[in-house]
Enzyme design. Structure first.
Site, PDB file in Angstrom:
ATOM      1  N   THR A  52      14.073  11.967  74.012  1.00 59.20           N
ATOM      2  CA  THR A  52      14.705  11.162  72.970  1.00 59.20           C
ATOM      3  C   THR A  52      14.492   9.676  73.208  1.00 59.20           C
ATOM      4  OG1 THR A  52      16.363  12.871  72.532  1.00 59.20           O
ATOM      5  CG2 THR A  52      16.880  10.634  71.817  1.00 59.20           C
ATOM      6  N   GLN A  68       7.487  20.626  72.933  1.00 59.44           N
ATOM      7  CA  GLN A  68       7.456  22.085  72.988  1.00 59.44           C
ATOM      8  C   GLN A  68       6.093  22.651  73.374  1.00 59.44           C
ATOM      9  OE1 GLN A  68       9.962  24.028  72.978  1.00 59.44           O
ATOM     10  NE2 GLN A  68      11.602  22.772  72.132  1.00 59.44           N
ATOM     11  N   ALA A 101      10.549  17.043  80.862  1.00 61.19           N
ATOM     12  CA  ALA A 101      10.463  17.921  82.033  1.00 61.19           C
ATOM     13  C   ALA A 101      11.237  19.225  81.871  1.00 61.19           C
ATOM     14  CB  ALA A 101      10.962  17.175  83.275  1.00 61.19           C
ATOM     15  N   THR A 147      16.184   1.399  87.177  1.00 61.35           N
ATOM     16  CA  THR A 147      15.852   2.065  88.440  1.00 61.35           C
ATOM     17  C   THR A 147      15.337   3.466  88.177  1.00 61.35           C
ATOM     18  OG1 THR A 147      17.566   0.817  89.582  1.00 61.35           O
ATOM     19  CG2 THR A 147      16.762   2.811  90.680  1.00 61.35           C
ATOM     20  N   CYS A 196      19.794  20.610  69.680  1.00 60.83           N
ATOM     21  CA  CYS A 196      20.417  19.330  69.324  1.00 60.83           C
ATOM     22  C   CYS A 196      21.225  19.407  68.041  1.00 60.83           C
ATOM     23  CB  CYS A 196      19.344  18.251  69.177  1.00 60.83           C
ATOM     24  SG  CYS A 196      18.351  18.041  70.663  1.00 60.83           S
TER      25      CYS A 196
END
Length: 380
Positions: free
Chosen positions: A74, A181, A200, A240, A326
Site C-alpha cells: 500500500t 499477487q 513479502a 529506519t 482489505c
C-alpha cells in the site's frame, strides 16, 4: 486453537520456516541500524539489506539498485502513483487504470481526482479480461501513467502485461503495475515496466515489508518521495529500515524462485480438482477467465444462497473469503465482480478459494465435501 483448513492464500501466506530462521538473528544478535555508517553493527545490517535487495531483484528480473524497500504494497502504491502526480504538478494530468484494480490503487486515483487529475477507469469483459483497443483509445496527450495490475487478487485473471508495456513504450507513458499477487507465484519480468509493486507476505515472507521497483536509466521521470526525513532508500523512502523484515523478504524471494515451477504445477492440479468438483453443484458458476489466470485461484458464485450466511458457514471449517482481505469487512458486493457484470446478490454469494504450499489433496477433498453440505443445507 483448532484452525479450519486454510484456503485464503491470496489474503496472506504463513512465513516459511526457513524465512523465520533467517530473520531471528536480526532481532537480537545483529540489531544494528543499517544507516549507522560508523561501526560494525551498522555495516553488518547494511550488508544484510544489500544481499536481500539482490534476492528480491532477482525474483522479478530487476537490478538491485532498482529496488526500494517500503512498509508494504500500500505504501509503495501510494509512492508510485502520488509520486508521479507530484512530478507534473501545475500541468493538466490524465491517468488510465481499470475498474477491477485493488482498492489501494483505486483509492489513490480517487485522491488524485480530488487534486485535479482526470482518470479513465477501463471496463473489463465478463471474464475479467481487458480490451486493449479501449486502452489505446483512452490515451491522450496529457496521459501521464497507465496503471494496470499483473494479476487480479479476487479472480486470478492475468492481464497481458507484455502487450500493455509495448503500448506504454510506444506512447512514452509511465507503466505502473501492481504485481503483488503475481510475484513468487508465476514468472514475471520488469521488461517494459517503469514502476512495480510487490509484497513479502504474499509469497511466504513477513508482513510489514514490501518493495517498489523503479526503472533505472530511463528518460521517463521517477516518482517524488512521499515520506521525508533522513533520505533513506536513495531518498525515495525515508525511515529506519526494517532489517529483519527485509532479510525475511529476501529469503522468501530466494526460496520462491527455486520452487516456483514445481509449486505452480502442483497447485494448478489441486485447484482444478477443487473447481471441477464444486462446479458439479447445480447453480454454480466460475467467475473470471477459465485459462488466463493464476494457477492457485478459483472464484465461484453460488446461486440461491445468501452471501453472508454462505461465507460464515463455510468458514467454520474452511478459511476462505468473498474478495480482497482489505474489503472483506464490507457487506457490499465485490467491485471486481460488479465490473464483470455480476448482479449484487450473486456477487455477494461468490467465494474466492486460493491455495498455497501447505494445501494437500485431503484438504481439497474435505473442502469439497463441506461446501456441498453447506450449500445443500442453505438451499433446503
Amino acid at each position: 486453537m483448532n484452525y479450519p483448513i486454510y484456503l485464503d492464500y491470496n489474503a496472506t501466506t504463513p512465513c516459511a520456516p526457513e524465512v523465520v530462521q533467517e530473520m531471528i538473528p536480526w532481532f537480537g544478535e545483529h540489531f544494528g541500524n543499517a544507516a549507522s555508517k560508523s561501526h560494525p553493527y551498522g555495516w553488518v545490517a547494511e550488508d544484510a539489506v544489500a544481499l536481500a535487495r539482490e534476492k528480491v531483484a532477482k525474483l522479478i528480473g530487476a537490478n538491485s539498485k532498482e529496488i526500494i524497500f517500503t512498509s508494504g504494497a500500500t505504501e509503495a502504491i501510494n509512492l508510485a502513483i502520488k509520486g508521479v502526480f507530484d512530478i507534473y504538478k501545475g500541468e493538466k494530468q490524465h491517468y488510465i487504470t481499470c475498474q477491477t484494480e485493488h482498492k489501494a490503487v483505486l483509492d489513490c486515483f480517487q485522491e488524485l481526482e480530488k487534486r485535479g487529475a482526470a482518470v479513465t477507469y477501463l471496463p473489463v469483459n465478463d471474464d475479467g479480461s481487458l480490451n486493449l483497443d479501449l486502452l489505446r483509445a483512452a490515451i491522450i496527450p496529457e496521459t501521464k501513467m497507465i496503471a494496470l495490475m499483473w494479476a487480479n487478487n479476487e479472480t486470478g485473471v492475468i492481464h497481458p502485461i507484455g502487450e500493455i508495456s509495448k503500448i506504454s513504450e510506444e506512447m512514452g507513458i509511465i507503466f505502473f503495475t501492481d504485481a503483488v499477487q503475481a510475484a513468487g507465484k508465476i514468472p514475471i519480468s520488469t521488461q517494459g515496466i517503469h514502476l512495480m509493486v510487490i509484497s513479502a507476505h504474499k509469497f511466504y515472507g513477513p508482513k510489514g515489508v514490501g518493495a517498489l521497483y523503479i526503472r533505472h536509466n530511463n528518460p521517463l521521470p521517477k516518482p517524488i518521495p512521499q515520506i521525508h526525513g533522513g533520505g533513506h532508500e536513495k531518498g525515495f523512502r525515508s525511515g529506519t529500515l526494517n532489517v529483519p523484515g527485509i532479510v525475511g523478504m529476501g529469503k522468501a524471494a530466494e526460496v520462491k524462485l527455486k520452487e516456483m515451477e514445481s509449486e505452480l504445477s502442483r497447485l494448478a492440479l489441486l485447484r482444478n480438482q477443487l473447481e471441477e468438483s464444486i462446479l458439479q453443484i447445480p447453480g454454480t458458476k466460475l467467475n473470471g477467465s477459465q485459462n488466463n489466470r493464476l494457477p492457485h485461484v478459483s472464484n465461484i458464485a453460488f446461486e440461491g444462497v445468501e452471501g453472508e450466511e454462505l461465507l460464515r458457514k463455510i468458514c467454520q471449517k474452511v478459511a476462505v473469503s468473498s474478495g480482497s482481505a482489505c474489503t472483506s469487512i464490507s457487506p457490499k458486493p465485490s467491485h471486481v465482480l460488479q465490473a464483470m457484470g455480476l448482479d449484487s446478490d450473486l456477487g455477494r454469494s461468490s467465494i474466492r478459494f486460493s491455495l498455497g504450499k501447505n494445501t494437500s489433496e485431503q484438504d481439497i477433498l474435505d473442502t469439497v465435501d463441506w461446501v456441498k453440505k453447506v450449500v445443500n443445507a442453505l438451499r433446503s
